[in-house]
Design a protein around this motif. Structure first.
Motif, PDB file in Angstrom:
ATOM      1  N   ARG A 156       0.838  -1.330  -0.041  1.00  0.00           N
ATOM      2  CA  ARG A 156      -0.035  -0.096  -0.043  1.00  0.00           C
ATOM      3  C   ARG A 156       0.902   1.323   0.075  1.00  0.00           C
ATOM      4  O   ARG A 156       0.435   2.208  -0.674  1.00  0.00           O
ATOM      5  CB  ARG A 156      -0.831  -0.100   1.152  1.00  0.00           C
ATOM      6  CG  ARG A 156      -1.881  -1.013   1.251  1.00  0.00           C
ATOM      7  CD  ARG A 156      -2.863  -1.034   0.259  1.00  0.00           C
ATOM      8  NE  ARG A 156      -3.704   0.087   0.172  1.00  0.00           N
ATOM      9  CZ  ARG A 156      -4.928   0.273   0.607  1.00  0.00           C
ATOM     10  NH1 ARG A 156      -5.439  -0.729   1.529  1.00  0.00           N
ATOM     11  NH2 ARG A 156      -5.712   1.315   0.612  1.00  0.00           N
ATOM     12  N   ASP A 303      -8.499  10.160   6.119  1.00  0.00           N
ATOM     13  CA  ASP A 303      -8.785   8.707   5.293  1.00  0.00           C
ATOM     14  C   ASP A 303      -8.657   8.974   3.874  1.00  0.00           C
ATOM     15  O   ASP A 303      -9.160   8.568   3.115  1.00  0.00           O
ATOM     16  CB  ASP A 303     -10.568   8.692   5.368  1.00  0.00           C
ATOM     17  CG  ASP A 303     -10.804   8.323   6.478  1.00  0.00           C
ATOM     18  OD1 ASP A 303     -10.222   7.502   7.375  1.00  0.00           O
ATOM     19  OD2 ASP A 303     -11.892   8.746   7.159  1.00  0.00           O
ATOM     20  N   ASP A 305      -6.093   7.520   0.863  1.00  0.00           N
ATOM     21  CA  ASP A 305      -5.722   6.309   0.129  1.00  0.00           C
ATOM     22  C   ASP A 305      -5.164   6.667  -1.038  1.00  0.00           C
ATOM     23  O   ASP A 305      -5.026   7.731  -1.506  1.00  0.00           O
ATOM     24  CB  ASP A 305      -6.323   5.025   0.333  1.00  0.00           C
ATOM     25  CG  ASP A 305      -7.555   5.223  -0.593  1.00  0.00           C
ATOM     26  OD1 ASP A 305      -7.626   6.286  -1.470  1.00  0.00           O
ATOM     27  OD2 ASP A 305      -8.729   4.556  -0.653  1.00  0.00           O
ATOM     28  N   GLN A 327      -6.550   3.960   5.948  1.00  0.00           N
ATOM     29  CA  GLN A 327      -6.405   2.969   4.993  1.00  0.00           C
ATOM     30  C   GLN A 327      -5.199   2.535   4.417  1.00  0.00           C
ATOM     31  O   GLN A 327      -5.055   1.637   3.678  1.00  0.00           O
ATOM     32  CB  GLN A 327      -6.733   4.088   3.690  1.00  0.00           C
ATOM     33  CG  GLN A 327      -7.981   4.739   3.900  1.00  0.00           C
ATOM     34  CD  GLN A 327      -9.583   3.785   4.062  1.00  0.00           C
ATOM     35  OE1 GLN A 327      -9.361   2.564   3.365  1.00  0.00           O
ATOM     36  NE2 GLN A 327     -10.196   4.216   5.020  1.00  0.00           N
ATOM     37  N   THR A 330      -4.884  -0.920   7.405  1.00  0.00           N
ATOM     38  CA  THR A 330      -6.050  -1.667   7.396  1.00  0.00           C
ATOM     39  C   THR A 330      -6.453  -2.233   5.804  1.00  0.00           C
ATOM     40  O   THR A 330      -5.373  -1.908   5.108  1.00  0.00           O
ATOM     41  CB  THR A 330      -7.265  -1.169   8.069  1.00  0.00           C
ATOM     42  OG1 THR A 330      -7.783  -0.103   7.203  1.00  0.00           O
ATOM     43  CG2 THR A 330      -7.124  -0.635   9.647  1.00  0.00           C
ATOM     44  N   GLY A 331      -7.452  -2.799   5.591  1.00  0.00           N
ATOM     45  CA  GLY A 331      -7.859  -2.922   4.452  1.00  0.00           C
ATOM     46  C   GLY A 331      -7.610  -4.579   3.896  1.00  0.00           C
ATOM     47  O   GLY A 331      -7.602  -5.296   4.767  1.00  0.00           O
ATOM     48  N   LYS A 332      -7.513  -4.603   2.688  1.00  0.00           N
ATOM     49  CA  LYS A 332      -7.522  -6.065   1.958  1.00  0.00           C
ATOM     50  C   LYS A 332      -6.175  -6.872   2.604  1.00  0.00           C
ATOM     51  O   LYS A 332      -5.435  -6.424   2.408  1.00  0.00           O
ATOM     52  CB  LYS A 332      -7.565  -5.801   0.521  1.00  0.00           C
ATOM     53  CG  LYS A 332      -8.566  -4.994  -0.023  1.00  0.00           C
ATOM     54  CD  LYS A 332      -8.269  -4.766  -1.526  1.00  0.00           C
ATOM     55  CE  LYS A 332      -9.096  -3.818  -2.107  1.00  0.00           C
ATOM     56  NZ  LYS A 332      -8.802  -3.238  -3.727  1.00  0.00           N
TER      57      LYS A 332
END
Length: 459
Positions: A156, A303, A305, A327, A330-332
Motif C-alpha cells: 500500500r 482517510d 488512500d 487506509q 487496514t484493508g484487504k
C-alpha cells in the motif's frame, strides 16, 4: 515473562522470550505427532507464497523478513513454557521425547528469501524454510503473521508513493487504527521501508533510528481557544514551543484561519512553515489556501488512500504532503500460505481443487529488458537459467544469519527501484496486469511426475 498454570494473565503483551508460544495449537500437536512417529528430524522444506493477489493489486512488495529472522534467532522453549503447555492437559498422550525435543534448542535450519522491497507476484515464494520437520512446522504461524501484514502495508505504501510522486512528503499516521500495538510498529516500519518519509509513531521511529513527525489535533485548538480567547492565540501558543510544526487550520473556518495567518505572515509578525487540512473539499480548500499562503507547505490528511491521492492530483490540488493512516494500516489482507514442498528429499504437492501447489524447492528467475521486468520464471532451486536473475537468496544457514541486517534506506531504495521497473499496466490502480510468469520445463516435468504417483490409501 513467567507463566503460572491456572493464573490468568490479562496483560497480553508480547516479548521476545515468548516468541515460540505465539503459534497455533495445531503446530504443536503436529510436532508431537511427528515425534511419536519418529520423523521429527526429517529434513523438510516449506515455502511461503500467495495464491492470488488482493483485488486491484498488480504486485506485492515483500516485507517482514527482518522480523522473521529475528524470531527464528530467538526461537526457544523455556522451562516455564513447557510447564504451561503440560498444565493444559492437551498433550497428556504425547511422547516424552516431545518435551525433550522442545527443551533441546532453537531453530537450526536454513532460510531462503527474496530481499525486502522486492516486487513479487502470485505463486512466487517470498521465503523458504529448510529445517528439521518439527522446527519448520512450528514456525509457520509467526512467519505468516509478520510477512503477510508487513507485505500488505509495504505494498500500500509503495502504491501511495508511486501515485503521489517523488517530491511529495508522505507521513504514516496509522497507529491509532492499526490492529494492535505490535501491528502499529510493524506498519510504521513497512511504510518507511516502502517509501514513506516519516511516521508519527514515536516508539517505532526511535527504535528504527528515525525522527518522528506530526502536527497537532483539533483538541489542542479547541482547548486553548476556549481558555485563551481565540484560535489565533492557540496557534501562537503552539508555535512558541514548536515553531517548525504545521498548524491544523480546519477546526472552525479553514479559509478565515488561512486569511488571518496570511496577514501575520505578510506583515512579518510570524513565520509559518506549513498548515494541515483534515476535512472538507481538499481540492478547493488547498487552492484557496495556496493563494493566501503561497510559500507555505500544505499537508492533507483524513482517510486518504492511493485512489484518493490520485483523485486529488488529477484535480490539481495544491498539496505538498499527505498524512495517511487508516487506509494504509487496514484493508484487504495478503493471504499468504505456508506449504510443504519437500520432505526427506521427496517432492510433495497439494492437489486439492483451487489450492494446488507446485512440488519441490523453487527459485524465481527474473528477466529484464531495458531496466523493465520482462518476465518471471518459476523453476527449481537447483536449476540455472541463463539471463534470469535468481531472486531468492540465502539469509540463514543452520540457524545463523548469512547477511547483515539492511537499513531502511537500502530497503526503501530497493522498493523504489522495484516499482519503477514494473510496466505501467502492472502499476495502475484499477485492473492492473501482473507480470507474466512461466513455469520451467524441469518444474513442469516434476509436477507431472508427482501428480502421477499413486496415492497410498489403506483399507
Amino acid at each position: 515473562m513467567t507463566y503460572f498454570p491456572g493464573v490468568l494473565n490479562q496483560e497480553l503483551t508480547l516479548c521476545a522470550d515468548d516468541y515460540s508460544l505465539l503459534t497455533d495449537l495445531y503446530q504443536l500437536t503436529m510436532a508431537a505427532c511427528y515425534t511419536g512417529e519418529g520423523v521429527e528430524q526429517r529434513r523438510a522444506s516449506f515455502e511461503l507464497f500467495v495464491r492470488k493477489l488482493p483485488e486491484d493489486f498488480g504486485y506485492l512488495i515483500a516485507m517482514g523478513l527482518a522480523q522473521a529472522l529475528e524470531y527464528l534467532e530467538k526461537f526457544r522453549f523455556s522451562a516455564s513454557h513447557l510447564e504451561a503447555l503440560q498444565a493444559t492437559g492437551i498433550f497428556a498422550h504425547a511422547p516424552d521425547r516431545f518435551w525433550s525435543l522442545l527443551e533441546s534448542g532453537g531453530f537450526s535450519g536454513d532460510v531462503w528469501a527474496v530481499a525486502e522491497g522486492t516486487a513479487v507476484f502470485a505463486n512466487q515464494p517470498l521465503l523458504r524454510v529448510e529445517a528439521p520437520l518439527w522446527q519448520a512446522q512450528l514456525v509457520e504461524t509467526y512467519l505468516l503473521n509478520t510477512l503477510n501484514y508487513q507485505t500488505l502495508i509495504a505494498t500500500r505504501a509503495a502504491r501511495v508513493r508511486d501515485v503521489a510522486g517523488e517530491q511529495a512528503k508522505l507521513l504514516e499516521f496509522g497507529t491509532r487504527r492499526a490492529f494492535s500495538p505490535q501491528g502499529a510498529l510493524w506498519a510504521a516500519r513497512a511504510a518507511l521501508a516502502a517509501g514513506f518519509d516519516a511516521t508519527s509513531n514515536v516508539l517505532a521511529a526511535l527504535q528504527l533510528g528515525e525522527k518522528p513527525s506530526g502536527t497537532m489535533a483539533h483538541a489542542l485548538v479547541m482547548a486553548l481557544t476556549a481558555m485563551e480567547g481565540s484560535e489565533d492565540q492557540a496557534f501562537a501558543a503552539f508555535q512558541q514551543y514548536f515553531p517548525g510544526a504545521p498548524l491544523l487550520i480546519d477546526t472552525y473556518d479553514t479559509i478565515a484561519a488561512a486569511q488571518r495567518l496570511a496577514m501575520k505572515v505578510n506583515s512579518g509578525q510570524m513565520k509559518l512553515t506549513g498548515v494541515r487540512l483534515d476535512s472538507g473539499d481538499l481540492v478547493a480548500l488547498s487552492k484557496q489556501v495556496r493563494s493566501l499562503l503561497p510559500s507555505v507547505a500544505i499537508v492533507a490528511s483524513g482517510d486518504l488512500d492511493e485512489q484518493e491521492i490520485h483523485r486529488l492530483k488529477t484535480a490539481n490540488a495544491e498539496i505538498d504532503a499527505y498524512g495517511v493512516g487508516t487506509q494504509l494500516v487496514t484493508g484487504k489482507p495478503v493471504n499468504g500460505v505456508y506449504k510443504l514442498v519437500e520432505i526427506n528429499g521427496i517432492p510433495v504437492m497439494k492437489e486439492s481443487s483451487g489450492k494446488m501447489t507446485y512440488p519441490g524447492r523453487k527459485q524465481i528467475f527474473r528477466s529484464f529488458a531495458e531496466d523493465k521486468v520482462k518476465a518471471d520464471c518459476l523453476g527449481l532451486a537447483d536449476e540455472s537459467r541463463q539471463g534470469g536473475l535468481p531472486l531468492l537468496q540465502l539469509f540463514m544457514k543452520e540457524g545463523k544469519r548469512m547477511q547483515n541486517q539492511e537499513t531502511l534506506a537500502t530497503i526503501r531504495q530497493r522498493t523504489a527501484t522495484s516499482v519503477a521497473s514494473l510496466p505501467q499496466e502492472t502499476r495502475r490502480l484499477e485492473n492492473p496486469v501482473p507480470i507474466a510468469m512461466e513455469i520451467s520445463e524441469q518444474l513442469r516435468v516434476l509436477t507431472e511426475k508427482t501428480l502421477k504417483k499413486p496415492a497410498l490409501v489403506s483399507g
